[in-house]
Design an enzyme around this catalytic site. Structure first.
Site, PDB file in Angstrom:
ATOM      1  N   ASP A  38      -5.167   5.658   6.289  1.00  0.00           N
ATOM      2  CA  ASP A  38      -4.268   6.795   6.530  1.00  0.00           C
ATOM      3  C   ASP A  38      -5.150   8.016   6.254  1.00  0.00           C
ATOM      4  O   ASP A  38      -6.385   7.904   6.327  1.00  0.00           O
ATOM      5  CB  ASP A  38      -3.024   6.730   5.613  1.00  0.00           C
ATOM      6  CG  ASP A  38      -1.916   7.696   6.048  1.00  0.00           C
ATOM      7  OD1 ASP A  38      -1.162   7.354   6.964  1.00  0.00           O
ATOM      8  OD2 ASP A  38      -1.819   8.812   5.493  1.00  0.00           O
TER       9      ASP A  38
ATOM     10  N   SER B  17      -2.604  -2.915  14.001  1.00  0.00           N
ATOM     11  CA  SER B  17      -2.941  -3.610  12.749  1.00  0.00           C
ATOM     12  C   SER B  17      -2.310  -4.999  12.740  1.00  0.00           C
ATOM     13  O   SER B  17      -2.924  -5.970  12.288  1.00  0.00           O
ATOM     14  CB  SER B  17      -2.418  -2.818  11.541  1.00  0.00           C
ATOM     15  OG  SER B  17      -3.288  -1.758  11.217  1.00  0.00           O
TER      16      SER B  17
ATOM     17  N   LYS C  82       3.210   1.272   1.384  1.00  0.00           N
ATOM     18  CA  LYS C  82       2.233   2.367   1.481  1.00  0.00           C
ATOM     19  C   LYS C  82       1.566   2.518   0.125  1.00  0.00           C
ATOM     20  O   LYS C  82       2.146   2.160  -0.897  1.00  0.00           O
ATOM     21  CB  LYS C  82       2.935   3.687   1.838  1.00  0.00           C
ATOM     22  CG  LYS C  82       2.019   4.720   2.450  1.00  0.00           C
ATOM     23  CD  LYS C  82       1.860   4.489   3.941  1.00  0.00           C
ATOM     24  CE  LYS C  82       0.845   5.417   4.581  1.00  0.00           C
ATOM     25  NZ  LYS C  82       0.935   5.350   6.059  1.00  0.00           N
TER      26      LYS C  82
HETATM   27  P1  NDP Z   1      -7.559  11.774   8.897  1.00  0.00           P
HETATM   28  O1  NDP Z   1      -7.879  11.837   7.447  1.00  0.00           O
HETATM   29  O2  NDP Z   1      -8.458  11.061   9.815  1.00  0.00           O
HETATM   30  O3  NDP Z   1      -7.343  13.259   9.473  1.00  0.00           O
HETATM   31  C1  NDP Z   1      -6.393  14.096   8.946  1.00  0.00           C
HETATM   32  C2  NDP Z   1      -6.482  15.429   9.671  1.00  0.00           C
HETATM   33  O4  NDP Z   1      -5.363  16.239   9.298  1.00  0.00           O
HETATM   34  C3  NDP Z   1      -7.715  16.233   9.292  1.00  0.00           C
HETATM   35  O5  NDP Z   1      -8.090  17.043  10.361  1.00  0.00           O
HETATM   36  C4  NDP Z   1      -7.199  17.071   8.121  1.00  0.00           C
HETATM   37  O6  NDP Z   1      -7.928  18.250   7.893  1.00  0.00           O
HETATM   38  C5  NDP Z   1      -5.806  17.392   8.578  1.00  0.00           C
HETATM   39  N1  NDP Z   1      -4.969  17.599   7.377  1.00  0.00           N
HETATM   40  C6  NDP Z   1      -4.724  16.703   6.411  1.00  0.00           C
HETATM   41  N2  NDP Z   1      -3.951  17.239   5.440  1.00  0.00           N
HETATM   42  C7  NDP Z   1      -3.714  18.495   5.836  1.00  0.00           C
HETATM   43  C8  NDP Z   1      -2.975  19.548   5.260  1.00  0.00           C
HETATM   44  N3  NDP Z   1      -2.327  19.398   4.075  1.00  0.00           N
HETATM   45  N4  NDP Z   1      -2.920  20.700   5.939  1.00  0.00           N
HETATM   46  C9  NDP Z   1      -3.555  20.834   7.144  1.00  0.00           C
HETATM   47  N5  NDP Z   1      -4.285  19.866   7.724  1.00  0.00           N
HETATM   48  C10 NDP Z   1      -4.362  18.714   7.089  1.00  0.00           C
HETATM   49  O7  NDP Z   1      -6.076  11.164   8.937  1.00  0.00           O
HETATM   50  P2  NDP Z   1      -5.326  10.474  10.178  1.00  0.00           P
HETATM   51  O8  NDP Z   1      -5.712  11.104  11.439  1.00  0.00           O
HETATM   52  O9  NDP Z   1      -5.466   9.010  10.008  1.00  0.00           O
HETATM   53  O10 NDP Z   1      -3.806  10.829   9.817  1.00  0.00           O
HETATM   54  C11 NDP Z   1      -3.163  12.005  10.315  1.00  0.00           C
HETATM   55  C12 NDP Z   1      -1.669  11.804  10.252  1.00  0.00           C
HETATM   56  O11 NDP Z   1      -1.302  10.673  11.039  1.00  0.00           O
HETATM   57  C13 NDP Z   1      -1.091  11.512   8.869  1.00  0.00           C
HETATM   58  O12 NDP Z   1       0.204  12.058   8.769  1.00  0.00           O
HETATM   59  C14 NDP Z   1      -0.981   9.996   8.835  1.00  0.00           C
HETATM   60  O13 NDP Z   1      -0.019   9.549   7.920  1.00  0.00           O
HETATM   61  C15 NDP Z   1      -0.558   9.739  10.270  1.00  0.00           C
HETATM   62  N6  NDP Z   1      -0.788   8.391  10.804  1.00  0.00           N
HETATM   63  C16 NDP Z   1      -2.010   7.812  10.760  1.00  0.00           C
HETATM   64  C17 NDP Z   1      -2.205   6.557  11.307  1.00  0.00           C
HETATM   65  C18 NDP Z   1      -3.541   5.916  11.370  1.00  0.00           C
HETATM   66  O14 NDP Z   1      -3.630   4.825  11.935  1.00  0.00           O
HETATM   67  N7  NDP Z   1      -4.597   6.503  10.852  1.00  0.00           N
HETATM   68  C19 NDP Z   1      -1.080   5.788  11.860  1.00  0.00           C
HETATM   69  C20 NDP Z   1       0.158   6.527  11.931  1.00  0.00           C
HETATM   70  C21 NDP Z   1       0.280   7.769  11.386  1.00  0.00           C
HETATM   71  P3  NDP Z   1      -8.950  18.337   6.638  1.00  0.00           P
HETATM   72  O15 NDP Z   1     -10.099  17.462   7.030  1.00  0.00           O
HETATM   73  O16 NDP Z   1      -9.285  19.766   6.511  1.00  0.00           O
HETATM   74  O17 NDP Z   1      -8.189  17.803   5.454  1.00  0.00           O
HETATM   75  O1  2IT Z   2       1.295   5.542   9.003  1.00  0.00           O
HETATM   76  C1  2IT Z   2       0.847   4.480   9.505  1.00  0.00           C
HETATM   77  O2  2IT Z   2       1.516   3.791  10.262  1.00  0.00           O
HETATM   78  C2  2IT Z   2      -0.536   4.106   9.192  1.00  0.00           C
HETATM   79  N1  2IT Z   2      -1.213   4.833   8.486  1.00  0.00           N
HETATM   80  C3  2IT Z   2      -1.100   2.811   9.712  1.00  0.00           C
HETATM   81  C4  2IT Z   2      -0.724   1.670   8.811  1.00  0.00           C
HETATM   82  C5  2IT Z   2      -1.352   0.353   9.125  1.00  0.00           C
HETATM   83  O3  2IT Z   2      -1.080  -0.578   8.354  1.00  0.00           O
HETATM   84  O4  2IT Z   2      -2.109   0.222  10.092  1.00  0.00           O
END
Ligand code: NDP
Ligand code: 2IT
Length: 447
Positions: free
Chosen positions: A168, A379, A128
């Site tokens: 992420d 991925s 990461k």
């Molecule tokens: P994005 O940046 O696309 O969206 C994040 C969302 O969560 C936004 O709505 C954001 O609001 C909100 N958010 C972030 N930080 C906070 C906080 N501290 N308090 C409240 N709301 C918050 O990220 P993703 O959707 O990609 O990721 C969301 C979660 O999913 C994370 O935990 C990530 O690690 C996990 N994840 C992501 C994957 C991926 O493929 N993208 C895969 C697996 C897990 P705001 O815009 O106001 O910050």
């Molecule tokens: O938390 C996760 O699994 C991710 N943000 C996706 C990682 C990836 O390599 O696609």
């Protein structure tokens, strides 16, 4: 040594060697508590100290990221890449750009990624990275200059067979594009060194949707085991980013209704069902705030403060924003309101106290490293397509994603059953992921 003594011994080391990294300690404790029983029954794991080796990253890089903002002022951020485990494949995991990022966050995420990636059935190790850079409110050119500077150091540590980053929080298609461009320029190679790429230049269909879709495929299995399905279910999804948007879309496709989504400012309740196209426009195109939703939908109501979303009555909760967003109090509220299933879209969104409350109240609980594995699994499918220099159609990738999420679920159930912890998907995910990595480590000797 008893299981309890083993856990406390490993934790004492983890805390002493990684001071102040609370999220990392939390992630390690959960895994070690689950796998202590396995160590007790497996002498080769104990003798070769696989757990003690696993909690020590193979390599960690911390670097300066200087860049110039639009006003000509020099800005300095910190970049990280933690290459945690290459036991079963090249390091794989996303990059997070958020002001809260520090080493402890990246290490918790990298550690989780080891076991999640093992569960996907694909050959990928765990890693990461990220930065304390805040993309919010920055112009495209500022984001580009930051990404170029970030990659100007990161490029020497990664490669398509070494370490393959992705997105992420705060890192989506735009950021991956700028980083890919800089990698290509610095190395003069066009390779699958990043995933989440644009479809015209090596990206995979379904990668954008994969985490959210995969989450819903996983929770479908949880609901099946409860003797039900999505039809008529009220669902609350926190966040409104990549994971939240496509989880919402899939829930609607399968007959459920998402009545609430959020961002860090507050949450929307729309009893007629959240309109996904509006959320996509606000978040993916305009990069705006979720409160703007009500301008397009008078049926929606906006409430300040993100925490309140857990008081919205629902059958299924899909926390998809960030770590520790559901504490004990929020979990108890969900239970009191009749929630029957939780699927973690975000990484570690429930505190240990919240997990305990869900499990002791018979709420079906799908832990992050299993429930959100669809993103990184896709991925891995992107890497496979890049290696073959072909692109599969949408249906092919989606069908593989479904197969993988079913396999992840089956592995969790089999492992929890095998160790006498029926219905405990947390233990099941930790043990199943751990076994695969531990076996590989023993086979490969002391490295
Ligand atoms: P994005 O940046 O696309 O969206 C994040 C969302 O969560 C936004 O709505 C954001 O609001 C909100 N958010 C972030 N930080 C906070 C906080 N501290 N308090 C409240 N709301 C918050 O990220 P993703 O959707 O990609 O990721 C969301 C979660 O999913 C994370 O935990 C990530 O690690 C996990 N994840 C992501 C994957 C991926 O493929 N993208 C895969 C697996 C897990 P705001 O815009 O106001 O910050
Ligand atoms: O938390 C996760 O699994 C991710 N943000 C996706 C990682 C990836 O390599 O696609």
């Amino acid at each position: 040594m008893s299981s309890k003594a083993f856990v406390e011994d490993v934790m004492a080391t983890a805390i002493a060697r990684n001071p102040g990294e609370a999220e990392f300690h939390q992630a390690v404790r959960e895994v070690v508590e689950s796998v202590a029983v396995v160590i007790g029954k497996n002498k080769s794991f104990a003798d070769s100290r696989v757990v003690e080796r696993m909690i020590e990253p193979e390599r960690q890089v911390i670097f300066r990221v200087p860049w110039m903002d639009d006003s000509g002022k020099v800005q300095i951020n910190r970049g990280f890449r933690v290459e945690f485990s290459s036991a079963i494949g090249p390091y794989k995991g996303g990059l997070r750009f958020h002001p809260s990022v520090y080493l402890g966050i990246i290490k918790f995420l990298g550690f989780e990624q080891i076991f999640k990636n093992a569960l996907t059935t694909t050959p990928i190790g765990g890693g990461k990275g990220g930065s304390d850079f805040d993309p919010k409110g920055k112009s495209d050119m500022e984001v580009m200059r930051f990404c170029q500077s970030f990659m100007s150091e990161l490029f020497r540590h990664i490669g398509p067979d070494t370490d393959v980053p992705a997105g992420d929080i705060g890192v989506g298609g735009r950021e991956i594009g700028y980083m890919f461009g800089q990698y290509k320029k610095l190395t003069n190679t066009f390779t699958g060194v990043l995933t989440g790429k644009g479809l015209e230049w090596g990206g995979s269909l379904v990668r954008t949707e994969a985490t959210g879709y995969g989450l819903v495929y996983f929770v479908t299995r949880q609901l099946q085991d409860l003797g039900t399905d999505w039809k008529g279910k009220r669902v609350v999804v926190s966040g409104s980013g990549n994971v939240a948007i496509y989880a919402t879309q899939k829930v609607h496709e399968l007959g459920g209704t998402v009545v609430a989504v959020s961002d860090s400012g507050g949450y929307i309740v729309d009893e007629s069902g959240i309109n996904v196209d509006t959320v996509k426009r606000i978040k993916e195109i305009e990069r705006g705030r979720i409160k703007e939703y009500v301008d397009a939908h008078p049926s929606g109501q906006y409430f300040e403060g993100w925490e309140g979303i857990w008081s919205v009555k629902c059958d299924v909760a899909l926390p998809s924003a960030t770590q520790n967003e559901i504490d004990g109090k929020a979990a108890q509220t969900l239970v009191n309101n009749g929630c029957i299933a939780v699927g973690e879209g975000a990484n570690m969104p429930s505190t240990p106290e919240a997990v305990e409350i869900f499990q002791s109240n018979n709420v079906s609980f799908g832990p992050a490293k299993a429930a959100n594995a669809g993103g990184v699994a896709t991925s891995a499918l992107e890497m496979a397509q890049n290696s073959m220099r072909i692109a599969w159609p949408f249906e092919e990738v989606d069908s593989r994603l479904k197969t993988i999420m079913n396999a992840v679920y089956d592995q969790c159930v089999a492992a929890s059953d095998a160790y006498g912890m029926k219905n405990d998907l947390v233990a099941g995910a930790n043990i199943a992921g751990f076994m695969k990595v531990a076996n590989a480590m023993v086979a490969q000797g002391l490295v």
